[in-house]
Design an enzyme around this catalytic site. Structure first.
Site, short mmCIF file in Angstrom:
data_model
loop_
_atom_site.label_atom_id
_atom_site.label_comp_id
_atom_site.label_asym_id
_atom_site.label_seq_id
_atom_site.Cartn_x
_atom_site.Cartn_y
_atom_site.Cartn_z
N ALA A 99 0.71 -1.16 -0.30
CA ALA A 99 0.21 0.07 -0.24
C ALA A 99 0.78 1.55 -0.06
O ALA A 99 2.25 1.55 0.10
CB ALA A 99 -1.18 -0.41 1.07
N GLY B 118 0.71 -5.05 0.72
CA GLY B 118 -0.24 -4.96 0.11
C GLY B 118 -0.28 -5.18 -1.67
O GLY B 118 -1.77 -6.32 -2.00
N GLU C 149 -0.36 -9.01 -1.09
CA GLU C 149 -1.76 -9.37 -1.31
C GLU C 149 -2.93 -9.70 -1.34
O GLU C 149 -3.83 -10.55 -2.48
CB GLU C 149 -2.49 -8.63 0.44
CG GLU C 149 -2.06 -8.68 2.11
CD GLU C 149 -1.99 -8.04 2.87
OE1 GLU C 149 -1.72 -6.30 2.60
OE2 GLU C 149 -2.30 -7.49 3.89
N GLU D 16 5.15 -5.25 6.93
CA GLU D 16 4.60 -4.02 7.79
C GLU D 16 4.40 -4.13 9.71
O GLU D 16 4.48 -3.13 9.55
CB GLU D 16 2.22 -4.83 8.18
CG GLU D 16 1.93 -4.62 6.86
CD GLU D 16 2.20 -5.64 5.17
OE1 GLU D 16 2.81 -6.75 6.21
OE2 GLU D 16 1.00 -5.89 4.67
N1 CO8 Z 1 4.42 3.19 -0.42
C1 CO8 Z 1 5.16 3.86 -1.50
N2 CO8 Z 1 5.78 3.93 -1.76
C2 CO8 Z 1 7.18 3.89 -2.06
C3 CO8 Z 1 6.46 2.46 -1.15
C4 CO8 Z 1 5.19 2.09 -0.61
N3 CO8 Z 1 4.99 1.22 -0.33
N4 CO8 Z 1 7.54 1.38 -1.68
C5 CO8 Z 1 8.46 2.07 -2.28
N5 CO8 Z 1 8.02 3.54 -2.79
C6 CO8 Z 1 8.57 4.18 -2.94
C7 CO8 Z 1 9.97 4.94 -2.55
O1 CO8 Z 1 9.90 5.53 -1.52
C8 CO8 Z 1 11.09 5.21 -3.52
O2 CO8 Z 1 10.52 6.68 -3.95
P1 CO8 Z 1 10.97 7.82 -4.22
O3 CO8 Z 1 12.05 7.23 -5.10
O4 CO8 Z 1 10.65 9.23 -4.43
O5 CO8 Z 1 12.31 7.94 -2.77
C9 CO8 Z 1 10.74 4.50 -4.75
O6 CO8 Z 1 9.83 3.78 -4.45
C10 CO8 Z 1 11.83 3.52 -5.00
O7 CO8 Z 1 12.18 2.66 -3.68
P2 CO8 Z 1 13.40 2.38 -2.62
O8 CO8 Z 1 14.26 3.75 -3.07
O9 CO8 Z 1 12.92 2.56 -1.23
O10 CO8 Z 1 13.64 1.48 -3.51
P3 CO8 Z 1 14.44 0.38 -3.45
O11 CO8 Z 1 15.12 -0.60 -4.48
O12 CO8 Z 1 16.17 0.86 -2.30
O13 CO8 Z 1 14.01 -0.71 -1.65
C11 CO8 Z 1 11.95 -2.35 -1.65
C12 CO8 Z 1 13.08 -1.53 -2.42
C13 CO8 Z 1 12.69 -3.14 -0.57
C14 CO8 Z 1 10.81 -3.10 -2.06
C15 CO8 Z 1 11.42 -0.84 -0.03
O14 CO8 Z 1 10.77 0.69 -0.94
C16 CO8 Z 1 10.81 -0.70 0.41
O15 CO8 Z 1 10.94 -0.93 1.28
N6 CO8 Z 1 9.37 -0.09 0.10
C17 CO8 Z 1 8.21 -0.53 1.24
C18 CO8 Z 1 7.50 -1.97 0.85
C19 CO8 Z 1 7.02 -2.32 2.80
O16 CO8 Z 1 6.91 -1.45 3.79
N7 CO8 Z 1 5.58 -2.41 2.41
C20 CO8 Z 1 4.46 -2.35 2.60
C21 CO8 Z 1 3.24 -0.81 3.05
S1 CO8 Z 1 1.89 -1.23 4.33
C22 CO8 Z 1 0.91 -2.28 3.42
O17 CO8 Z 1 1.33 -2.57 2.53
C23 CO8 Z 1 -0.15 -2.56 4.13
C24 CO8 Z 1 -1.03 -2.88 3.31
C25 CO8 Z 1 -2.45 -2.86 3.41
C26 CO8 Z 1 -3.68 -3.48 2.29
C27 CO8 Z 1 -3.78 -2.56 1.13
C28 CO8 Z 1 -4.02 -1.77 0.64
C29 CO8 Z 1 -3.88 -0.83 -0.72
#
Ligand code: CO8
Length: 261
Positions: free
Chosen positions: A67, A110, A113, A133
């Protein structure tokens, strides 16, 4: 055809609808608008008589990284509860045609999921699944605690969701989360998913939808009720032309020509 901001839609085959998540700058993070686009395209494909199966995919780097955390971070309880945040995820269950997730790269939170909500998951060897999460001070909100637990069993589900660690394509295959890990190479997983969708689209739609409905009932019903439900659907299919055609074709040693009637 409708234009969307966060997804691309196409027909790689007349019977196959392809939906590609397309928010590359955020690794396909599922904002509210993004998810709305996905649901709308799924509903369109479901309603289109020509479509027999749907493929959902992301990019090589990310199926979907979760998400949208930036959109969620300042939400209050009143916002989340008051507006029933994520309740439209239930609408995925209403899609009656099979959905194949073609997963490369990250399928986290998400995103994991969303893949688990599809009917079949095909994974590239690069796929990385996870429910991180716990690292954000929350829990999965798109069905992860329920669907992943049913898929992998309690001990693994607890381990994965309490540590938030990622799991790879091989693990996912071993645990039965994904149907198959395809060979390495750009575009391979999508190619295979479209091929599978094409094969499914060549079957009779009524039997395909009944299969999906019956298998999904296994997750909702006690065994006796599930078996009865299956048998009733099975009985019902004897009222279709496709049953007559399918069985006649077998007897006459020819290919069936299903008419979805
Ligand atoms: N939300 C918003 N932006 C994101 C997300 C995210 N989940 N994941 C990545 N991005 C963005 C980053 O902020 C970044 O943006 P910017 O370039 O503007 O800084 C861009 O994408 C690239 O990301 P990274 O620089 O972090 O890329 P890396 O290759 O270094 O890392 C990862 C990749 C490991 C995937 C890392 O981005 C990461 O850990 N992302 C978050 C993963 C996460 O925690 N996901 C769970 C989110 S909570 C959730 O899903 C709750 C579920 C609810 C149900 C579903 C609802 C729709």
């Amino acid at each position: 055809e409708q234009r969307y901001e966060n997804i691309l839609t196409s027909r790689p085959d007349p019977g196959v609808a392809l939906i590609t998540l397309n928010r590359p700058k955020a690794l396909n993070a599922l904002s509210t608008a993004h998810f709305r686009d996905i649901l709308s395209a799924l509903n369109d494909a479901d309603a289109d008589e020509k479509v027999g199966a749907i493929v959902l995919t992301g990019s090589e780097k990310a199926f979907a990284a979760g998400a949208d955390i930036l959109e969620m971070k300042d939400k209050t309880y009143a916002d989340a509860y008051g507006n029933n945040f994520l309740s439209n995820w239930e609408d995925l269950k209403k899609i009656r045609k099979p959905i194949i997730a073609a997963v490369s790269g990250y399928a986290l939170g998400g995103g994991c999921e969303l893949a688990l909500s599809c009917d079949i998951i095909l994974a590239s060897p690069t796929a990385k699944f996870g429910q991180p999460e716990i690292n954000l001070g929350v829990i999965p909100g798109g069905g992860g605690t329920q669907r992943l637990t049913r898929a992998v069993g309690k001990a693994r589900a607890m381990e994965l969701m309490l540590t938030g660690r990622m799991f790879n394509a091989q693990e996912a295959e071993r645990w039965g989360v994904v149907a198959k890990v395809v060979e390495e190479g750009e575009g391979k997983v999508l190619e295979e998913a479209v091929g599978m969708a094409k094969a499914i689209a060549s079957k009779g739609r009524l039997a395909v939808m009944a299969t999906k409905e019956a298998v999904n009932a296994a997750y909702e019903m006690p065994l006796t009720e599930g078996l009865r439900f299956e048998r009733r659907l099975f009985h019902g299919l004897f009222a279709t032309n496709d049953q007559k055609e399918g069985m006649a074709a077998f007897a006459e040693k020819r290919k069936p020509n299903f008419t979805d009637s």
